[in-house]
Write a protein that holds these residues in place. Sequence first.
Motif, PDB file in Angstrom:
ATOM      1  N   THR A 170      -7.952   7.324   7.001  1.00 37.06           N
ATOM      2  CA  THR A 170      -9.487   6.819   7.864  1.00 37.06           C
ATOM      3  C   THR A 170     -10.803   6.645   7.289  1.00 37.06           C
ATOM      4  N   LEU A 171     -11.177   7.336   6.707  1.00 45.10           N
ATOM      5  CA  LEU A 171     -12.791   6.703   6.363  1.00 45.10           C
ATOM      6  C   LEU A 171     -12.309   5.049   5.479  1.00 45.10           C
ATOM      7  N   GLY A 172     -12.569   3.890   6.357  1.00 49.59           N
ATOM      8  CA  GLY A 172     -12.678   2.912   6.473  1.00 49.59           C
ATOM      9  C   GLY A 172     -11.510   2.449   6.639  1.00 49.59           C
ATOM     10  N   ALA A 173     -11.091   2.775   7.023  1.00 48.38           N
ATOM     11  CA  ALA A 173      -9.347   2.294   7.798  1.00 48.38           C
ATOM     12  C   ALA A 173      -8.556   1.068   6.907  1.00 48.38           C
ATOM     13  N   ARG A 174      -8.835   2.158   5.851  1.00 46.97           N
ATOM     14  CA  ARG A 174      -8.392   1.149   4.513  1.00 46.97           C
ATOM     15  C   ARG A 174      -6.895   1.875   3.371  1.00 46.97           C
ATOM     16  N   LEU A 175      -6.220   0.774   2.514  1.00 45.78           N
ATOM     17  CA  LEU A 175      -5.085   1.395   2.468  1.00 45.78           C
ATOM     18  C   LEU A 175      -5.156   2.194   1.056  1.00 45.78           C
ATOM     19  N   LYS A 176      -4.862   4.100   0.762  1.00 41.41           N
ATOM     20  CA  LYS A 176      -5.062   4.898  -0.487  1.00 41.41           C
ATOM     21  C   LYS A 176      -4.550   4.636  -1.102  1.00 41.41           C
ATOM     22  N   SER A 177      -2.468   3.955  -0.968  1.00 45.45           N
ATOM     23  CA  SER A 177      -1.742   4.365  -1.218  1.00 45.45           C
ATOM     24  C   SER A 177      -0.665   3.472  -0.884  1.00 45.45           C
ATOM     25  N   LEU A 178       0.830   2.906  -1.952  1.00 49.12           N
ATOM     26  CA  LEU A 178       1.782   2.000  -1.549  1.00 49.12           C
ATOM     27  C   LEU A 178       2.682   2.319  -2.536  1.00 49.12           C
ATOM     28  N   GLU A 179       2.884   2.704  -2.040  1.00 47.51           N
ATOM     29  CA  GLU A 179       4.130   3.420  -3.450  1.00 47.51           C
ATOM     30  C   GLU A 179       5.692   2.093  -2.635  1.00 47.51           C
ATOM     31  N   LEU A 180       6.553   2.133  -4.276  1.00 50.69           N
ATOM     32  CA  LEU A 180       7.490   0.797  -3.676  1.00 50.69           C
ATOM     33  C   LEU A 180       8.712   1.896  -4.241  1.00 50.69           C
ATOM     34  N   LYS A 181       9.730   1.759  -3.399  1.00 48.55           N
ATOM     35  CA  LYS A 181      10.790   3.108  -2.877  1.00 48.55           C
ATOM     36  C   LYS A 181      11.830   2.696  -4.092  1.00 48.55           C
ATOM     37  N   HIS A 182      11.978   1.391  -4.400  1.00 45.66           N
ATOM     38  CA  HIS A 182      13.086   0.886  -5.087  1.00 45.66           C
ATOM     39  C   HIS A 182      12.646   0.594  -6.778  1.00 45.66           C
ATOM     40  N   TYR A 183      11.596   0.471  -7.312  1.00 44.10           N
ATOM     41  CA  TYR A 183      11.039  -0.010  -7.820  1.00 44.10           C
ATOM     42  C   TYR A 183      10.095   1.242  -8.562  1.00 44.10           C
ATOM     43  N   ARG A 184      10.660   2.213  -9.937  1.00 46.06           N
ATOM     44  CA  ARG A 184       9.766   2.984 -10.764  1.00 46.06           C
ATOM     45  C   ARG A 184       8.653   2.213 -11.747  1.00 46.06           C
ATOM     46  N   ALA A 185       7.898   3.118 -11.933  1.00 41.19           N
ATOM     47  CA  ALA A 185       6.922   2.257 -12.652  1.00 41.19           C
ATOM     48  C   ALA A 185       6.410   2.918 -14.297  1.00 41.19           C
ATOM     49  N   THR A 186       8.362   3.110 -14.847  1.00 38.05           N
ATOM     50  CA  THR A 186       8.625   2.993 -15.854  1.00 38.05           C
ATOM     51  C   THR A 186      10.025   2.980 -15.900  1.00 38.05           C
ATOM     52  N   VAL A 187      11.079   2.322 -16.830  1.00 41.14           N
ATOM     53  CA  VAL A 187      11.983   2.785 -16.788  1.00 41.14           C
ATOM     54  C   VAL A 187      13.058   3.612 -16.642  1.00 41.14           C
ATOM     55  N   HIS A 188      11.476   5.292 -17.239  1.00 41.37           N
ATOM     56  CA  HIS A 188      12.590   6.553 -17.411  1.00 41.37           C
ATOM     57  C   HIS A 188      12.992   7.008 -16.115  1.00 41.37           C
ATOM     58  N   PRO A 189      14.568   7.858 -16.123  1.00 41.26           N
ATOM     59  CA  PRO A 189      14.857   8.112 -14.920  1.00 41.26           C
ATOM     60  C   PRO A 189      14.035   8.802 -13.442  1.00 41.26           C
TER      61      PRO A 189
END
Length: 550
Positions: A94-113
């Motif tokens: 609510t500070l600035g009504a901005r997006l703080k985080s957006l995690e894509l559930k079908h894609y991982r950050a690395t190839v590690h399971p």
Amino acid sequence: MEQRRIFLVIALSLLVVIAYQELVVKRFYPPPDAAAPTDTPISPPVGDSGTAPSPVAAAPAAPAATEGAAAPVPALEGRDVVVDTELYRATFTTLGARLKSLELKHYRATVHPDSPPLQLVLFPQPSRLPLALALRGQERQVDDASTVYAVDRDSATLAADESATLTFTGTMPDGARLQKRITMHGHDYLWALDATADGVPPGFTEMAIGWEEGVDPAGAAAAEVVFDHVLVLQDGKLQQTAFTALTAPQLVNGNIGFTAFSGRYFLAALVPLVEPTNSLRVWSRHEPQSVETQVLLPSGTFAAQAELYLGPKDIDRLERVGHGLRKAVDLGWFTFIALPMLQALRFLHAFTGNYGVAIILLTVIIKLLFYPLTKKSFESMRQMQKLQPEMQKLRERLADKPDEMNREIMELYRRHKVNPLGGCLPMLLQIPVFVGLYNALLNAVELRHAPFIGWITDLSAPDRLGSIQLPFVTHPGIPVLTLVMGLSMLLQQWMTPSPADPQQQKVMMIMPVVFTFMFINFPAGLVLYWLVNNCLTIAQQYAMMQRQQA
């Protein structure tokens, strides 16, 4: 024969040089960062005069303490609002009504399971988050980074067929009342944004909405660079600017379709739904710790509607969204070839369940379609090889008469009904297919973290076995698949009818070494395609040689 070989060598050499520059240097070895700009805030042009406004007004100072010492200014805090869907988890503040985080559930950050979901809000800073709203004028400019908004709900969990709207309302210190309405859907990465400012004090002439990402000065923290370009669709043409090339603020005028942050596989796009679009401007800048792109609304406009696409560069999804977002997927000059190749790859994967097997099957299909050309090329080279003794006699007899020698050689071709370019033209016709398939494989988000067999756990990354650091290899490990590909190409060259000139033979035999070096840092999916293509060519050549000897 000599002319044909020279033509082939030149064509292959040009292909290697262009491919290495365009496909290796630009993608895997980006230019070094330019000198970092100073810490002085840089303001975008505002108004018709193009002059820059003064820096953002500072927050009012806190009253002095009774002892005369300045009291510390308390840090503003906002609370989190979470929207959870099957595709992503979005966290707003609510500070600035901005997006703080957006995690894509079908894609991982690395190839590690066990790797966490991919994060699209990179290295967040409280004052520099996406979905900013700013009021601008000739003398002043303020944004909503320090405005604490009220929101109509604390959280939302959406099924695939559900939607939800978050309504943020806040008042800036100068009295301007702001509202942001963000509508999200459970089945899509597309959002709707409606932003308004009421009671705007005199001196402000326009409003801007934008997206800002933090940049880690030490480099990317994840296994890949999620965003590395700013895109602007201007007058129907896509402009791409690398972050490292934003050494000075960039202002784009014209018929604006969208502005976006883009990487190899993901996109954060802002599509302004404001008419007329030719009155919009896009302003981008790269600071030491962040990159920002904004849409500046027409003068006197304090209300805007926009659509946001925040997700993978999936061609089908981008086509459905429209607004030209499909152009954000770079398929190169031969898009008309690359797009069907990508669709065929998806179709084959639906049956095999493995993109590596799908690449092999697609390569076999392409090879079968080009079999008539391959056969014609091989037969032409065989015919040219049979004429080598007669051509050598002509060269020796007419060495001091080059014009007469060329006429005699052409007459020799005519009598034997041999086309000197018949061997290389079929090869050149296959180059657009190779380039198209290359772009399809390189930009297919489906191949990201897609396993094949054994040590090849990611077809979008170079294949590596072990952890030994070799020269010219950007990632530790032995490029087994690439080395096998080089050996297959060497065997293919050895089986191909060779020219009589020893110098030309050396040039042709060095090509496998050049290609191996060029492919050493290519994604494993591309190397797999080229390896299978070489093996099929070897099998075809062997079968045709056996038939000729029978």
